[in-house]
Design a protein around this motif. Structure first.
Motif, PDB file in Angstrom:
ATOM      1  N   VAL A  46       0.828  -1.207   0.000  1.00 19.17           N
ATOM      2  CA  VAL A  46       0.000   0.000   0.000  1.00 19.17           C
ATOM      3  C   VAL A  46       0.859   1.252   0.000  1.00 19.17           C
ATOM      4  O   VAL A  46       0.613   2.206  -0.748  1.00 19.17           O
ATOM      5  CB  VAL A  46      -0.951   0.003   1.219  1.00 19.17           C
ATOM      6  N   LEU A  47       1.892   1.269   0.838  1.00 22.69           N
ATOM      7  CA  LEU A  47       2.670   2.490   1.051  1.00 22.69           C
ATOM      8  C   LEU A  47       3.445   2.934  -0.186  1.00 22.69           C
ATOM      9  O   LEU A  47       3.727   4.122  -0.349  1.00 22.69           O
ATOM     10  CB  LEU A  47       3.626   2.298   2.231  1.00 22.69           C
ATOM     11  N   THR A  48       3.798   2.002  -1.065  1.00 23.33           N
ATOM     12  CA  THR A  48       4.487   2.383  -2.305  1.00 23.33           C
ATOM     13  C   THR A  48       3.522   2.456  -3.493  1.00 23.33           C
ATOM     14  O   THR A  48       3.962   2.632  -4.626  1.00 23.33           O
ATOM     15  CB  THR A  48       5.626   1.401  -2.637  1.00 23.33           C
ATOM     16  N   ALA A  49       2.230   2.326  -3.211  1.00 28.25           N
ATOM     17  CA  ALA A  49       1.182   2.460  -4.244  1.00 28.25           C
ATOM     18  C   ALA A  49       1.348   1.445  -5.365  1.00 28.25           C
ATOM     19  O   ALA A  49       1.184   1.779  -6.555  1.00 28.25           O
ATOM     20  CB  ALA A  49       1.155   3.876  -4.800  1.00 28.25           C
ATOM     21  N   ARG A  50       1.678   0.205  -4.990  1.00 32.09           N
ATOM     22  CA  ARG A  50       1.737  -0.837  -6.008  1.00 32.09           C
ATOM     23  C   ARG A  50       0.342  -1.081  -6.582  1.00 32.09           C
ATOM     24  O   ARG A  50      -0.661  -0.837  -5.919  1.00 32.09           O
ATOM     25  CB  ARG A  50       2.299  -2.143  -5.408  1.00 32.09           C
ATOM     26  N   GLU A 223      -0.134  -0.876   9.253  1.00 33.62           N
ATOM     27  CA  GLU A 223       0.169  -2.298   9.487  1.00 33.62           C
ATOM     28  C   GLU A 223       1.400  -2.721   8.695  1.00 33.62           C
ATOM     29  O   GLU A 223       2.201  -3.546   9.169  1.00 33.62           O
ATOM     30  CB  GLU A 223      -1.040  -3.156   9.092  1.00 33.62           C
ATOM     31  N   GLU A 224       1.577  -2.171   7.499  1.00 35.85           N
ATOM     32  CA  GLU A 224       2.767  -2.496   6.710  1.00 35.85           C
ATOM     33  C   GLU A 224       4.034  -2.012   7.402  1.00 35.85           C
ATOM     34  O   GLU A 224       5.046  -2.724   7.432  1.00 35.85           O
ATOM     35  CB  GLU A 224       2.660  -1.863   5.320  1.00 35.85           C
ATOM     36  N   VAL A 225       3.995  -0.819   7.962  1.00 34.88           N
ATOM     37  CA  VAL A 225       5.171  -0.292   8.660  1.00 34.88           C
ATOM     38  C   VAL A 225       5.466  -1.129   9.889  1.00 34.88           C
ATOM     39  O   VAL A 225       6.634  -1.417  10.200  1.00 34.88           O
ATOM     40  CB  VAL A 225       4.972   1.189   9.021  1.00 34.88           C
ATOM     41  N   LYS A 226       4.450  -1.553  10.601  1.00 35.14           N
ATOM     42  CA  LYS A 226       4.657  -2.436  11.759  1.00 35.14           C
ATOM     43  C   LYS A 226       5.357  -3.727  11.323  1.00 35.14           C
ATOM     44  O   LYS A 226       6.290  -4.188  11.990  1.00 35.14           O
ATOM     45  CB  LYS A 226       3.323  -2.766  12.425  1.00 35.14           C
ATOM     46  N   ALA A 227       4.907  -4.303  10.208  1.00 35.38           N
ATOM     47  CA  ALA A 227       5.521  -5.529   9.699  1.00 35.38           C
ATOM     48  C   ALA A 227       6.962  -5.292   9.284  1.00 35.38           C
ATOM     49  O   ALA A 227       7.845  -6.128   9.512  1.00 35.38           O
ATOM     50  CB  ALA A 227       4.704  -6.063   8.519  1.00 35.38           C
ATOM     51  N   LEU A 228       7.227  -4.123   8.676  1.00 33.98           N
ATOM     52  CA  LEU A 228       8.584  -3.792   8.255  1.00 33.98           C
ATOM     53  C   LEU A 228       9.499  -3.622   9.465  1.00 33.98           C
ATOM     54  O   LEU A 228      10.627  -4.142   9.486  1.00 33.98           O
ATOM     55  CB  LEU A 228       8.564  -2.510   7.423  1.00 33.98           C
ATOM     56  N   LEU A 229       9.030  -2.924  10.478  1.00 32.18           N
ATOM     57  CA  LEU A 229       9.835  -2.687  11.670  1.00 32.18           C
ATOM     58  C   LEU A 229      10.158  -3.986  12.402  1.00 32.18           C
ATOM     59  O   LEU A 229      11.193  -4.094  13.077  1.00 32.18           O
ATOM     60  CB  LEU A 229       9.113  -1.723  12.615  1.00 32.18           C
ATOM     61  N   ALA A 230       9.299  -4.980  12.259  1.00 37.01           N
ATOM     62  CA  ALA A 230       9.513  -6.259  12.945  1.00 37.01           C
ATOM     63  C   ALA A 230      10.766  -6.975  12.443  1.00 37.01           C
ATOM     64  O   ALA A 230      11.318  -7.824  13.149  1.00 37.01           O
ATOM     65  CB  ALA A 230       8.288  -7.152  12.762  1.00 37.01           C
ATOM     66  N   GLU A 247       7.716   8.548   9.104  1.00 38.57           N
ATOM     67  CA  GLU A 247       6.627   9.325   9.695  1.00 38.57           C
ATOM     68  C   GLU A 247       5.684   8.424  10.497  1.00 38.57           C
ATOM     69  O   GLU A 247       5.292   8.754  11.629  1.00 38.57           O
ATOM     70  CB  GLU A 247       5.854  10.048   8.593  1.00 38.57           C
ATOM     71  N   ILE A 248       5.321   7.282   9.942  1.00 37.30           N
ATOM     72  CA  ILE A 248       4.436   6.361  10.653  1.00 37.30           C
ATOM     73  C   ILE A 248       5.167   5.728  11.833  1.00 37.30           C
ATOM     74  O   ILE A 248       4.564   5.465  12.890  1.00 37.30           O
ATOM     75  CB  ILE A 248       3.893   5.291   9.681  1.00 37.30           C
ATOM     76  N   THR A 249       6.481   5.507  11.680  1.00 36.43           N
ATOM     77  CA  THR A 249       7.271   4.987  12.799  1.00 36.43           C
ATOM     78  C   THR A 249       7.233   5.952  13.976  1.00 36.43           C
ATOM     79  O   THR A 249       7.066   5.537  15.141  1.00 36.43           O
ATOM     80  CB  THR A 249       8.728   4.762  12.357  1.00 36.43           C
ATOM     81  N   ARG A 250       7.373   7.228  13.692  1.00 40.05           N
ATOM     82  CA  ARG A 250       7.293   8.235  14.757  1.00 40.05           C
ATOM     83  C   ARG A 250       5.898   8.278  15.368  1.00 40.05           C
ATOM     84  O   ARG A 250       5.740   8.460  16.582  1.00 40.05           O
ATOM     85  CB  ARG A 250       7.678   9.599  14.201  1.00 40.05           C
ATOM     86  N   MET A 251       4.896   8.088  14.546  1.00 38.84           N
ATOM     87  CA  MET A 251       3.529   8.050  15.059  1.00 38.84           C
ATOM     88  C   MET A 251       3.327   6.859  15.995  1.00 38.84           C
ATOM     89  O   MET A 251       2.729   6.980  17.073  1.00 38.84           O
ATOM     90  CB  MET A 251       2.544   7.957  13.894  1.00 38.84           C
ATOM     91  N   LEU A 252       3.850   5.707  15.597  1.00 39.24           N
ATOM     92  CA  LEU A 252       3.720   4.513  16.426  1.00 39.24           C
ATOM     93  C   LEU A 252       4.459   4.664  17.755  1.00 39.24           C
ATOM     94  O   LEU A 252       4.060   4.087  18.773  1.00 39.24           O
ATOM     95  CB  LEU A 252       4.257   3.291  15.668  1.00 39.24           C
ATOM     96  N   ALA A 253       5.546   5.457  17.715  1.00 35.25           N
ATOM     97  CA  ALA A 253       6.320   5.699  18.951  1.00 35.25           C
ATOM     98  C   ALA A 253       5.662   6.751  19.835  1.00 35.25           C
ATOM     99  O   ALA A 253       6.094   6.976  20.968  1.00 35.25           O
ATOM    100  CB  ALA A 253       7.736   6.126  18.590  1.00 35.25           C
TER     101      ALA A 253
END
Length: 294
Positions: A46-50, A223-230, A247-253
């Motif tokens: 989703v995040l790269t608009a595939r 959810e994609e960023v969460k999976a990537l960070l894992a 940006e989403i990583t900072r939001m999650l933090a």
């Protein structure tokens, strides 16, 4: 070099390239080939608009999401993957539609890759260690002294390309820009290819980018960023530098709100689109058709 029917569609992010590619694929019975350096990575759908499920049902798509985010995929790797695709029995003489926003991929496709000097392991290790210690900004300043031409062409935050430029100037004494000007062997015939670049109205594109990123948040970007960070990957990897990840990583933090993450990501996307449009205007020849809208 193949002389099959080939269509190239370049343009900035969110400009409607994918929809145009699907239209051509349906008209010609062709395959669509990703020509975007971020859409190659797995996880970041989703995040790269595939292309979404509807597009994938309309036409076969290749070289999307086939690279794990733990790898630093290069233009050379992409060109080798395209070469392999061209040689497959299934591809035959089928029309191909190359679509994306990465100018260097289009340049390599039409002109091949220039030869680059071999980088000894000790030089490679040294500059990667310097990057880890000092950061991209300081290395960009060093590059400005060693190779002003390359420094002017690179963003101060683009550590991967800055390190590469420093390696090349150290080993060869020549700017990486000079090396890149030496053409290689193209994979397709430029003269027979139909080449299109989308150059949209900027106000229209700004609105579209804002709307699209909001839709990304609703469709699973968090959810994609969460999976990537894992995966616990280095922040220097290209996949980790996709717009929206930090940006989403900072939001999650909890350091910024969801609204701030969306605003910052939208701003970054607009800046990226502006750089893409500038590159296409300056680097693509007059034989490219220019469309205001797809």
């Amino acid at each position: 070099m193949t002389r099959r029917q080939t269509i190239l569609i370049a343009g900035p992010t969110a400009s409607g390239k994918s929809a145009l590619a699907v239209r051509f694929a349906k008209e010609t019975g062709g395959w669509i080939v990703n020509t975007d350096s971020m859409q190659v990575y797995d996880v970041l759908d989703v995040l790269t608009a595939r292309p979404g499920p509807d597009d994938l049902r309309e036409a076969p798509h290749f070289l999307y999401g086939h690279v794990p985010p733990s790898l630093a995929y290069s233009t050379g790797r992409w060109l080798a993957d395209v070469d392999h695709l061209l040689k497959t029995e299934a591809a035959g003489e089928r029309p191909l539609i190359f679509v994306g926003g990465t100018g260097l991929y289009f340049r390599a496709l039409l002109g091949g890759l220039s030869a680059m000097p071999d980088i000894p392991d000790d030089v490679r290790t040294y500059w990667r260690e310097q990057d880890a210690k000092a950061g991209a900004g300081q290395l960009h300043a060093i590059l400005g002294e060693k190779d002003p031409l390359a420094a002017a062409a690179l963003r101060p935050t683009d550590s991967q390309r800055i390190v590469r430029a420093l390696e090349v100037i150290d080993v060869s004494g020549r700017s990486i820009i000079d090396w890149q000007k030496e053409t290689g062997t193209p994979l397709i015939d430029s003269a027979s290819a139909r080449k299109i670049v989308i150059d949209p109205d900027r106000a229209w594109l700004r609105d579209r980018i804002a709307q699209r990123f909001q839709a990304m948040l609703e469709k699973g970007a968090v959810e994609e960023v969460k999976a990537l960070l894992a995966f616990g990957l280095s922040s220097d990897l290209p996949a980790m530098r996709a717009i929206g990840v930090s940006e989403i990583t900072r939001m999650l933090a909890g350091s910024i709100s969801a609204g701030e993450a969306a605003e910052l990501s939208t701003i970054a996307t607009r800046q990226y689109a502006k750089r893409q449009m500038t590159w296409f205007r300056n680097q693509l020849d007059d034989d490219w058709e220019r469309l205001a809208y797809p």
